[in-house]
Design a protein around this motif. Structure first.
Motif, PDB file in Angstrom:
ATOM      1  N   THR A   1      34.449  -7.839 -21.446  1.00  0.00           N
ATOM      2  CA  THR A   1      35.164  -8.993 -20.903  1.00  0.00           C
ATOM      3  C   THR A   1      34.169 -10.096 -20.549  1.00  0.00           C
ATOM      4  O   THR A   1      32.950  -9.877 -20.509  1.00  0.00           O
ATOM      5  CB  THR A   1      35.943  -8.600 -19.636  1.00  0.00           C
ATOM      6  OG1 THR A   1      35.011  -8.183 -18.627  1.00  0.00           O
ATOM      7  CG2 THR A   1      36.911  -7.463 -19.920  1.00  0.00           C
ATOM      8  N   TYR A   2      34.696 -11.264 -20.278  1.00  0.00           N
ATOM      9  CA  TYR A   2      33.851 -12.426 -19.989  1.00  0.00           C
ATOM     10  C   TYR A   2      32.928 -12.163 -18.799  1.00  0.00           C
ATOM     11  O   TYR A   2      31.783 -12.629 -18.770  1.00  0.00           O
ATOM     12  CB  TYR A   2      34.740 -13.648 -19.707  1.00  0.00           C
ATOM     13  CG  TYR A   2      33.964 -14.880 -19.314  1.00  0.00           C
ATOM     14  CD1 TYR A   2      33.881 -15.296 -17.985  1.00  0.00           C
ATOM     15  CD2 TYR A   2      33.290 -15.630 -20.291  1.00  0.00           C
ATOM     16  CE1 TYR A   2      33.166 -16.427 -17.631  1.00  0.00           C
ATOM     17  CE2 TYR A   2      32.568 -16.762 -19.931  1.00  0.00           C
ATOM     18  CZ  TYR A   2      32.509 -17.159 -18.600  1.00  0.00           C
ATOM     19  OH  TYR A   2      31.797 -18.266 -18.250  1.00  0.00           O
ATOM     20  N   GLU A   3      33.407 -11.397 -17.816  1.00  0.00           N
ATOM     21  CA  GLU A   3      32.602 -11.157 -16.604  1.00  0.00           C
ATOM     22  C   GLU A   3      31.405 -10.243 -16.860  1.00  0.00           C
ATOM     23  O   GLU A   3      30.470 -10.214 -16.058  1.00  0.00           O
ATOM     24  CB  GLU A   3      33.479 -10.533 -15.502  1.00  0.00           C
ATOM     25  CG  GLU A   3      34.567 -11.449 -14.957  1.00  0.00           C
ATOM     26  CD  GLU A   3      35.792 -11.493 -15.865  1.00  0.00           C
ATOM     27  OE1 GLU A   3      35.868 -10.663 -16.814  1.00  0.00           O
ATOM     28  OE2 GLU A   3      36.666 -12.356 -15.641  1.00  0.00           O
TER      29      GLU A   3
ATOM     30  N   SER B   1      36.736  -2.421 -19.992  1.00  0.00           N
ATOM     31  CA  SER B   1      36.548  -3.274 -21.164  1.00  0.00           C
ATOM     32  C   SER B   1      37.528  -2.846 -22.245  1.00  0.00           C
ATOM     33  O   SER B   1      38.369  -1.967 -22.032  1.00  0.00           O
ATOM     34  CB  SER B   1      35.108  -3.168 -21.679  1.00  0.00           C
ATOM     35  OG  SER B   1      34.891  -1.917 -22.320  1.00  0.00           O
TER      36      SER B   1
ATOM     37  N   ARG C   1      28.777 -10.295 -18.521  1.00  0.00           N
ATOM     38  CA  ARG C   1      27.785 -11.085 -19.268  1.00  0.00           C
ATOM     39  C   ARG C   1      26.466 -10.356 -19.463  1.00  0.00           C
ATOM     40  O   ARG C   1      25.807 -10.520 -20.494  1.00  0.00           O
ATOM     41  CB  ARG C   1      27.563 -12.433 -18.566  1.00  0.00           C
ATOM     42  CG  ARG C   1      28.753 -13.371 -18.666  1.00  0.00           C
ATOM     43  CD  ARG C   1      28.420 -14.760 -18.115  1.00  0.00           C
ATOM     44  NE  ARG C   1      28.222 -14.721 -16.669  1.00  0.00           N
ATOM     45  CZ  ARG C   1      29.203 -14.874 -15.784  1.00  0.00           C
ATOM     46  NH1 ARG C   1      30.445 -15.053 -16.194  1.00  0.00           N
ATOM     47  NH2 ARG C   1      28.957 -14.843 -14.497  1.00  0.00           N
TER      48      ARG C   1
END
Length: 270
Positions: free
Chosen positions: A32-34, A100, A36
């Motif tokens: 997911t975007y978080e 995820s 990183r």
């Protein structure tokens, strides 16, 4: 004269380095975007294996054995590193510390392949070109489980409305699960060199099943690339699983050639 160890090493690195690079890509796409930091680590592995591929292009089957062994050691370290990364991600998933779009079984699957790659490089540097007779069964267990996993992933990633393809994937999953169990049973019987016909039958049966799954994957890949079926399967992932089925068939051929060699030439006979 070209060394068989050199040729086999370069072939293993050519095939599996690309697979490792693609694993890193697929994992990064599933985060997911978080997440990183995990994405950044995956991208570092993509770059690492691209450098390995670039360095591989400088070698040939006539390269010196010592240089290739040193390269094997270098790639071995990369394979171990990505294995640790994959197991770290799996641990985070299983402890629910992250969520995820990467199935835990998929993460375990790609980590098993990294371990296999590292082990092959280690064996080659020890001078082991082909497996011993008993190891042939274990290697088939490994690849049969890989094929069973692929069928499960395909079934889950196809759109539910693709009922016929989903059902075909489930049938392949069941068939390969049964082949895994059959291989485990055979392994416990531990056939020795005098029971080679049993191994021949085992490999023949596996070849038929893998060829059928390979053909299914080829069709799915072509349909996905042409946007003719609904799924969450990346076109590169479809090609990735197809190539691994092709690889298994090549390995089965190699095993059969080993078993059919004159007894005095078999490296596993004592």
């Amino acid at each position: 004269m070209a060394s068989p160890i050199v040729a086999r090493s370069l072939d293993e690195i050519r095939f599996w380095s690309r697979i490792m690079k693609e694993h890193a890509l697929f994992l990064s796409l599933g985060f997911t975007y978080e997440q990183r930091q995990l994405i950044a680590e995956a991208q570092q592995f993509i770059a690492l294996f691209e450098r390995i591929e670039e360095k591989l292009s400088r070698f040939s089957p006539n390269s010196e054995l010592g240089q290739v062994q040193a390269f094997n050691n270098e790639v071995y370290q990369a394979a171990v590193a990505i294995w640790h990364y994959k197991r770290k991600v799996l641990g985070l998933e299983l402890r629910c510390e992250i969520r995820s779009n990467n199935f835990p079984l998929l993460i375990d699957h790609v980590s098993r392949e990294a371990a296999y790659f590292a082990n092959r490089l280690k064996e080659l540097n020890e001078g082991r070109l082909v497996p011993e007779a008993n190891d042939i069964i274990q290697e088939n267990v490994f690849f049969l489980k890989i094929m069973a996993d692929h069928a499960k992933f395909i079934g889950h990633l196809l759109d539910p409305s693709e009922r016929k393809l989903v059902e075909q994937a489930r049938e392949f999953s069941h068939d390969f699960d049964q082949l895994v169990f059959q291989a485990v049973d055979l392994d416990s019987m531990r056939p020795q060199s005098e029971t080679v016909p049993i191994l021949d039958q085992f490999l023949d049966q596996n070849r038929v099943s893998v060829a059928s799954l390979r053909d299914f994957k080829r069709t799915a890949r072509e349909l996905i690339e042409a946007c003719r079926i609904k799924s969450n399967i990346h076109p590169l992932l479809a090609d990735h699983t197809f190539r691994e089925a092709e690889r298994f068939l090549e390995i089965i051929d190699m095993f059969e050639a080993t078993l059919s060699a004159p007894k005095m030439q078999r490296p596993f006979d004592s």
